[in-house]
Design a protein around this motif. Structure first.
Motif, PDB file in Angstrom:
ATOM      1  N   GLU A 148       0.830  -1.205   0.000  1.00 32.16           N
ATOM      2  CA  GLU A 148       0.000   0.000   0.000  1.00 32.16           C
ATOM      3  C   GLU A 148       0.869   1.261   0.000  1.00 32.16           C
ATOM      4  OE1 GLU A 148      -2.764  -0.098   3.188  1.00 32.16           O
ATOM      5  OE2 GLU A 148      -4.017  -1.657   2.277  1.00 32.16           O
ATOM      6  N   LYS A 149       1.969   1.207   0.776  1.00 28.08           N
ATOM      7  CA  LYS A 149       2.870   2.362   0.802  1.00 28.08           C
ATOM      8  C   LYS A 149       3.474   2.606  -0.579  1.00 28.08           C
ATOM      9  CE  LYS A 149       7.057   4.162   2.989  1.00 28.08           C
ATOM     10  NZ  LYS A 149       8.150   3.913   3.950  1.00 28.08           N
ATOM     11  N   LYS A 150       3.887   1.515  -1.230  1.00 31.30           N
ATOM     12  CA  LYS A 150       4.452   1.643  -2.573  1.00 31.30           C
ATOM     13  C   LYS A 150       3.429   2.231  -3.535  1.00 31.30           C
ATOM     14  CE  LYS A 150       6.643  -1.063  -6.255  1.00 31.30           C
ATOM     15  NZ  LYS A 150       7.057  -2.429  -6.679  1.00 31.30           N
ATOM     16  N   GLN A 151       2.179   1.753  -3.404  1.00 33.76           N
ATOM     17  CA  GLN A 151       1.128   2.264  -4.275  1.00 33.76           C
ATOM     18  C   GLN A 151       0.874   3.747  -4.022  1.00 33.76           C
ATOM     19  OE1 GLN A 151      -2.732   0.444  -3.747  1.00 33.76           O
ATOM     20  NE2 GLN A 151      -3.328   0.864  -5.841  1.00 33.76           N
ATOM     21  N   LEU A 152       0.890   4.145  -2.730  1.00 34.55           N
ATOM     22  CA  LEU A 152       0.689   5.557  -2.406  1.00 34.55           C
ATOM     23  C   LEU A 152       1.812   6.424  -2.959  1.00 34.55           C
ATOM     24  CD1 LEU A 152      -0.592   5.328   1.279  1.00 34.55           C
ATOM     25  CD2 LEU A 152      -1.890   6.081  -0.720  1.00 34.55           C
ATOM     26  N   VAL A 153       3.050   5.912  -2.859  1.00 37.23           N
ATOM     27  CA  VAL A 153       4.188   6.650  -3.413  1.00 37.23           C
ATOM     28  C   VAL A 153       4.022   6.817  -4.921  1.00 37.23           C
ATOM     29  CG1 VAL A 153       6.667   6.551  -3.865  1.00 37.23           C
ATOM     30  CG2 VAL A 153       5.798   5.991  -1.596  1.00 37.23           C
ATOM     31  N   GLN A 154       3.605   5.733  -5.586  1.00 35.74           N
ATOM     32  CA  GLN A 154       3.394   5.800  -7.031  1.00 35.74           C
ATOM     33  C   GLN A 154       2.274   6.774  -7.377  1.00 35.74           C
ATOM     34  OE1 GLN A 154       2.691   1.644  -7.852  1.00 35.74           O
ATOM     35  NE2 GLN A 154       4.846   1.232  -8.274  1.00 35.74           N
ATOM     36  N   LEU A 155       1.195   6.736  -6.567  1.00 33.55           N
ATOM     37  CA  LEU A 155       0.080   7.653  -6.816  1.00 33.55           C
ATOM     38  C   LEU A 155       0.500   9.102  -6.600  1.00 33.55           C
ATOM     39  CD1 LEU A 155      -2.893   5.710  -5.161  1.00 33.55           C
ATOM     40  CD2 LEU A 155      -2.555   6.147  -7.594  1.00 33.55           C
ATOM     41  N   ASP A 156       1.287   9.337  -5.530  1.00 28.32           N
ATOM     42  CA  ASP A 156       1.780  10.697  -5.283  1.00 28.32           C
ATOM     43  C   ASP A 156       2.671  11.175  -6.426  1.00 28.32           C
ATOM     44  OD1 ASP A 156       0.449  10.954  -2.921  1.00 28.32           O
ATOM     45  OD2 ASP A 156       2.141  10.396  -1.650  1.00 28.32           O
ATOM     46  N   HIS A 157       3.526  10.273  -6.917  1.00 31.74           N
ATOM     47  CA  HIS A 157       4.402  10.632  -8.044  1.00 31.74           C
ATOM     48  C   HIS A 157       3.577  10.939  -9.285  1.00 31.74           C
ATOM     49  CE1 HIS A 157       7.873  10.649 -10.690  1.00 31.74           C
ATOM     50  NE2 HIS A 157       7.251   9.779 -11.469  1.00 31.74           N
ATOM     51  N   ALA A 158       2.576  10.069  -9.543  1.00 27.61           N
ATOM     52  CA  ALA A 158       1.722  10.287 -10.716  1.00 27.61           C
ATOM     53  C   ALA A 158       0.939  11.589 -10.586  1.00 27.61           C
ATOM     54  CB  ALA A 158       0.765   9.109 -10.889  1.00 27.61           C
ATOM     55  N   LYS A 159       0.460  11.861  -9.349  1.00 23.56           N
ATOM     56  CA  LYS A 159      -0.284  13.103  -9.123  1.00 23.56           C
ATOM     57  C   LYS A 159       0.601  14.320  -9.352  1.00 23.56           C
ATOM     58  CE  LYS A 159      -2.901  15.551  -5.549  1.00 23.56           C
ATOM     59  NZ  LYS A 159      -3.381  15.505  -4.144  1.00 23.56           N
ATOM     60  N   ALA A 160       1.829  14.269  -8.808  1.00 19.06           N
ATOM     61  CA  ALA A 160       2.745  15.395  -8.980  1.00 19.06           C
ATOM     62  C   ALA A 160       3.078  15.610 -10.454  1.00 19.06           C
ATOM     63  CB  ALA A 160       4.026  15.146  -8.178  1.00 19.06           C
ATOM     64  N   GLN A 161       3.300  14.497 -11.156  1.00 22.27           N
ATOM     65  CA  GLN A 161       3.601  14.600 -12.581  1.00 22.27           C
ATOM     66  C   GLN A 161       2.403  15.167 -13.345  1.00 22.27           C
ATOM     67  OE1 GLN A 161       4.290  10.863 -14.620  1.00 22.27           O
ATOM     68  NE2 GLN A 161       5.767  11.810 -15.993  1.00 22.27           N
ATOM     69  N   PHE A 162       1.212  14.717 -12.974  1.00 25.67           N
ATOM     70  CA  PHE A 162       0.002  15.210 -13.636  1.00 25.67           C
ATOM     71  C   PHE A 162      -0.183  16.705 -13.398  1.00 25.67           C
ATOM     72  CE2 PHE A 162      -4.630  15.905 -13.810  1.00 25.67           C
ATOM     73  CZ  PHE A 162      -4.887  15.429 -15.091  1.00 25.67           C
ATOM     74  N   VAL A 163       0.061  17.135 -12.147  1.00 28.14           N
ATOM     75  CA  VAL A 163      -0.069  18.561 -11.831  1.00 28.14           C
ATOM     76  C   VAL A 163       0.929  19.381 -12.650  1.00 28.14           C
ATOM     77  CG1 VAL A 163       0.259  20.292 -10.022  1.00 28.14           C
ATOM     78  CG2 VAL A 163      -1.028  18.208  -9.530  1.00 28.14           C
ATOM     79  N   ARG A 164       2.159  18.877 -12.781  1.00 26.55           N
ATOM     80  CA  ARG A 164       3.159  19.595 -13.590  1.00 26.55           C
ATOM     81  C   ARG A 164       2.716  19.701 -15.044  1.00 26.55           C
ATOM     82  NH1 ARG A 164       6.846  16.591 -10.418  1.00 26.55           N
ATOM     83  NH2 ARG A 164       7.107  15.046 -12.085  1.00 26.55           N
ATOM     84  N   LEU A 165       2.187  18.590 -15.561  1.00 28.33           N
ATOM     85  CA  LEU A 165       1.725  18.599 -16.956  1.00 28.33           C
ATOM     86  C   LEU A 165       0.553  19.561 -17.139  1.00 28.33           C
ATOM     87  CD1 LEU A 165       1.918  14.781 -17.774  1.00 28.33           C
ATOM     88  CD2 LEU A 165       3.291  16.582 -18.818  1.00 28.33           C
ATOM     89  N   VAL A 166      -0.394  19.525 -16.193  1.00 26.75           N
ATOM     90  CA  VAL A 166      -1.547  20.429 -16.287  1.00 26.75           C
ATOM     91  C   VAL A 166      -1.087  21.877 -16.223  1.00 26.75           C
ATOM     92  CG1 VAL A 166      -3.618  21.221 -15.082  1.00 26.75           C
ATOM     93  CG2 VAL A 166      -3.217  18.779 -15.377  1.00 26.75           C
TER      94      VAL A 166
END
Length: 383
Positions: A148-166
């Motif tokens: 779950e921690k790994k998944q949260l880290v991946q989700l946080d990374h994906a979210k940060a990347q998405f915010v940068r792209l947006v």
């Protein structure tokens, strides 16, 4: 101050009252809590109601024999230690008892020392078994938490990347519009040149609105995912509504549309709004990337426990080297950008989210310059 630990609980099941009393006296004197009964059936009820650490079972009893009790006892508590006691010991009987799950075998008459040793070893076996089970449970919980921690880290990374792209996608058009308006404010160029700057600004603003609308649509799709788990809707109805919404664009480009709905495809997991987003983006892309006079074919049918949808066009296609990136956020094929066809690069992200949320899959085939076919499958919910 921690409470004192409870003494181990032992149950004696033997149809000889004297044996029950003798075993109770011997074990209570060593600090154990001991109950006894002369009935196998009653003994099983006591185990189910009270819970014990160890049971001493007589082989021969009027109702239920000790060996026959073991399976029912272990169904209630797999770690409860069973020791067979009997006055008719044979190798065959011992083998049968061990196969049924007995831990040890005591032959009558047995001494207090023999009884105490067997009980102590049986209780140690239970302690080790329970410790191993707790350790296994703790290890499994640790693995779950790590995953779950790994998944949260991946989700946080994906979210940060998405915010940068947006942020980048929103900032670039605004900067271009501001630059054009500043030039006009400063009196740059002729009236015709200023009209061109206004037209370019309006074009960028339209692109910006499309991006914002797609971001809002993606947000809606994500918001309805949880509520859509137990709801169903019609892909056929969603298709008809999406076709109606695009009818004016289809007519303006003179596109040839072929729609085939076989039978009455059953409802699938989802809500009408989500399924309209699915069709709207697939059909909208087909209309957008197909030149005037081109062809678009739509098929919807049920087969093999799934509802299948296909959208084929004779449009510009997708370059082979770029196809693996097609479902990524904000991705737009190079030939679409070169042709000046506007788009946010989020439509297919929405399509994938809707399909996968319904338990399905989406894929495509494409040849640059010859067109693209998107195909999705969604399982029919079990009644």
């Amino acid at each position: 101050m921690d409470p004192a630990p409870k003494p181990p609980a032992i149950l004696v099941i033997d149809d000889e009252t004297g044996i029950c009393q003798a075993v109770q006296r011997a074990l209570v004197s060593t600090g154990y809590r001991v109950d006894a009964t002369t009935s196998g059936a009653e003994g099983l009820r006591m185990i189910q109601a009270n819970g014990y650490d160890l049971a001493l079972l007589d082989v021969m009893m009027p109702d239920v024999g000790g060996i026959d009790l073991i399976a029912s006892i272990h169904e209630h508590d797999p770690q409860l230690v069973c020791i067979i006691i009997t006055g008719y010991a044979t190798v065959e009987l011992a083998v049968r008892a061990i196969k049924q799950g007995a831990y040890d075998f005591l032959t009558k008459p047995f001494s207090v020392d023999d009884l105490t040793l067997a009980v102590e070893q049986g209780l140690e076996r239970r302690r080790l078994s329970l410790s191993a089970r707790r350790a296994a449970a703790a290890e499994a919980e640790a693995r779950r938490l790590a995953a779950e921690k790994k998944q949260l880290v991946q989700l946080d990374h994906a979210k940060a990347q998405f915010v940068r792209l947006v942020t980048h996608e929103l900032k670039a058009p605004v900067a271009a519009i501001a630059s054009n308006l500043k030039l006009i404010q400063e009196g740059y160029g002729t009236p015709e040149q200023q009209k061109d700057l206004v037209a370019r600004s309006l074009g960028r603003a339209a692109e910006q609105m499309e991006l914002i609308n797609d971001l809002l649509e993606l947000g809606k799709v994500q918001a309805i995912e949880a509520s859509a788990r137990n709801e169903t809707a019609s892909l056929s109805e969603a298709l008809q509504e999406s076709l109606k919404a695009l009818s004016e664009q289809v007519a303006q480009k003179g596109l040839k549309f072929d729609v085939s709905i076989t039978g009455s495809p059953p409802p699938v997991t989802g809500v009408p709004e989500g399924l309209r987003s699915l069709w709207g983006n697939l059909l909208g892309n087909a209309v957008k990337y197909t030149p005037p006079g081109g062809r678009i074919a739509v098929r919807l049918y049920a087969e093999g426990g799934q509802v299948i949808g296909e959208v084929s066009d004779s449009g510009i296609g997708i370059p082979a080297g770029e196809q693996e990136r097609l479902f990524g956020e904000f991705f737009r094929a190079s030939n679409a950008r070169q042709a000046g066809i506007p788009g946010s690069g989020l439509g297919l992200v929405i399509v994938r989210r809707v399909v996968e949320n319904a338990g399905g899959q989406v894929g495509f085939t494409s040849v640059e310059g010859r067109g693209t076919t998107f195909r999705f499958t969604i399982p029919i919910p079990q009644a």
